[in-house]
Design an enzyme around this catalytic site. Sequence first.
Site, PDB file in Angstrom:
ATOM      1  N   GLU A 255       0.888  -1.168   0.000  1.00  0.00           N
ATOM      2  CA  GLU A 255       0.000   0.000   0.000  1.00  0.00           C
ATOM      3  C   GLU A 255       0.918   1.207   0.000  1.00  0.00           C
ATOM      4  OE1 GLU A 255      -1.124   3.253   1.568  1.00  0.00           O
ATOM      5  OE2 GLU A 255      -1.395   2.052   3.384  1.00  0.00           O
ATOM      6  N   CYS A 294      -1.600   8.761   3.116  1.00  0.00           N
ATOM      7  CA  CYS A 294      -1.447   8.143   1.801  1.00  0.00           C
ATOM      8  C   CYS A 294      -2.707   8.283   0.971  1.00  0.00           C
ATOM      9  CB  CYS A 294      -1.065   6.673   1.948  1.00  0.00           C
ATOM     10  SG  CYS A 294      -2.191   5.752   3.022  1.00  0.00           S
TER      11      CYS A 294
END
Length: 674
Positions: A255, A294
């Site tokens: 990720e 993120c």
Amino acid sequence: MQLENYALGEWVKGQGQARPLINAVTGETIASSDSTGLDFAQMAHFARNVGGPALRAMTFHQRALMLKALAKYLMEHKAEFYGLSTATGATKRDSWIDIDGGISTLFVYSSKGRRELPDQTFFIDGDPEQISRHGTFTGQHICVPLEGVAIHINAYNFPCWGMLEKLAPTLLAGVPAIVKPATSTSYLTELMFKRMVDSKLLPAGAIQLVCGGVGNLFDSLTCQDSIAFTGSAVTAQKLIQHPRVISQSVRFTAETDSLNCSILGPDAKPGSEEFNLYIKEVVQEMSVKAGQKCTAIRRCIVPNAYSDAVAEAIQKELGQLVVGHPEDKNVAMGPLASLDQRSEVRERVQELQTEAELVFGNPDTVEAIGADAEKGAFVSPMLLRSPNPLDSDKPHSVEAFGPVSTLMSYDNLEEAIALAKRGEGSLAGSIVSYDDNAVRELVLGTAAYHGRLVLINRDCAKESTGHGSPLPHLIHGGPGRAGGGEEMGGIRGVMHYMQRCALQGSPKTISHTTAKWMNGARQVNDDVHPFRKRFSQLEVGDTLVTEKRTITLEDIENFAHLSGDHFYAHMDQAAAEANPFFEGRVAHGYFLVSAAAGLFVQPDPGPVLANYGLDNLRFTQPVYPGDAIQVRLTCKQKTPRSDQDYGEIRWDVDVTNQEGESVAAYDVLTMVAN
């Protein structure tokens, strides 16, 4: 203070040169970390051979209750975590996302584990697959825990949530983990980890902690191990190319940071509710965790006609944003996590400025309330504007991991979709619009490039968790630049740590192996009615075959009057005959279910406590007046309820006619006393 590593069931300090860790607010050294001297091969061996067997001996429900108890224990120590979280630059709101959000992930997985997984050590995946003509050779998928260790490598921006969102599905699956937090904020991770160990709720070897580098850990990986990584795309590419990862086909999910976008719909004119929601969302994503998410909005894609208005509105809101010491109640945005991170953001903004104009903020200076802006890692929120976004590269390839967003405009939905795709894969995108047709076109045009799309309008805004909030129920990941992986996603995240295996064999053998009855498996008929047996006395395969009942026209008419269901196929002979599916008036399907219950239910008080539902109901043949139905009731599956004196019995019900043809099939769920 030197942080400790938790290895082989003991707290140990590194034996090398410890790396100083900085308080993001004051710039002072708060701790140091080092993992030199750890025997990483032995840590992996300890996890596989001590933690793994202990976890695999537990059922899903036992592990789920373990997660719940752990979450409750951590909640009791929440104030301690909040106190240290400030040093990472987090405001109270930021800490709530990291700490409470992380703990709530444990609660969610505990709940889903008990509701969606069996009280078994393995999971039956899907229905049996009939392979042979006569049903003597069949197939069934099952999932079992991997017999290795999960390596969790986490990012610095969420030292608590980042750890717990990986641990929750891993431990629920029955797999031990070695946690490696990002070094710069590992002091907060270590504190929470110590409380997890103090709780004594997890079996030995279930979790270990590395506050520093992972040394030669990857050299000892096996095909049963897995890696879950969060961080930069460059690091992810390096790790996935490790020779051992390749040769052992080690499961790897990444990720990574992505250039997420938010699209303002063409209907959202200045002054509209959606326009105001869009401005609020962008500013919030720029300021929460100082933009160090993120999932934060890096690209603001708006209609060309509203571009100036959007720019003015964002600048106005940013101008009122108070930057400073996170403990000040008036401060909305704290510092970045480290001085190194501030230098990184400044460099990336310089790159962006080669193709975009800086319209708000200054990368070099900022006023910080209650703190020294230079000693702390403070930076100004910054908005850039791209004059030619379709012909530019930097806004779609360079990410400043901080409170930085770039505004870009489109003339039509095709251009908006093209701009969204230029990010080459994102964790999260959002669409703010009240025009469902436009939203549908944007979703179908961009979904392949996103792991998650948040659709925001006035109807859901009050309860929406917002653009940048991953939820344990839904996947967190995305294609391309976002890493190509998936985390969480409810039970999907658990399956990542399990091996799916296809079984092929006779129904009898597979049924015995899975403890779930299937057609063709052994049936046990004895003199005791199944409803007279307690949970512990029932066996999978216990079967009752009932007497027959002839269905009459009077039955059909009485049920129609009682239920109010006068559908023509039941009441009008001519209309029913005209229906291509029927030859005349037919019995109500729900009457057949009721009549079947009348055949198999044993009415006296006994172990059966309640019927709480039907699953997979299908009506496969019409039943006409004069047909005779019969029921076969079989104990299909037993599911104990932890800490309860009863369990769930799933019964397989097959209703047949006088020709032996199935006319209805379904599962009945009952609670049976133990």
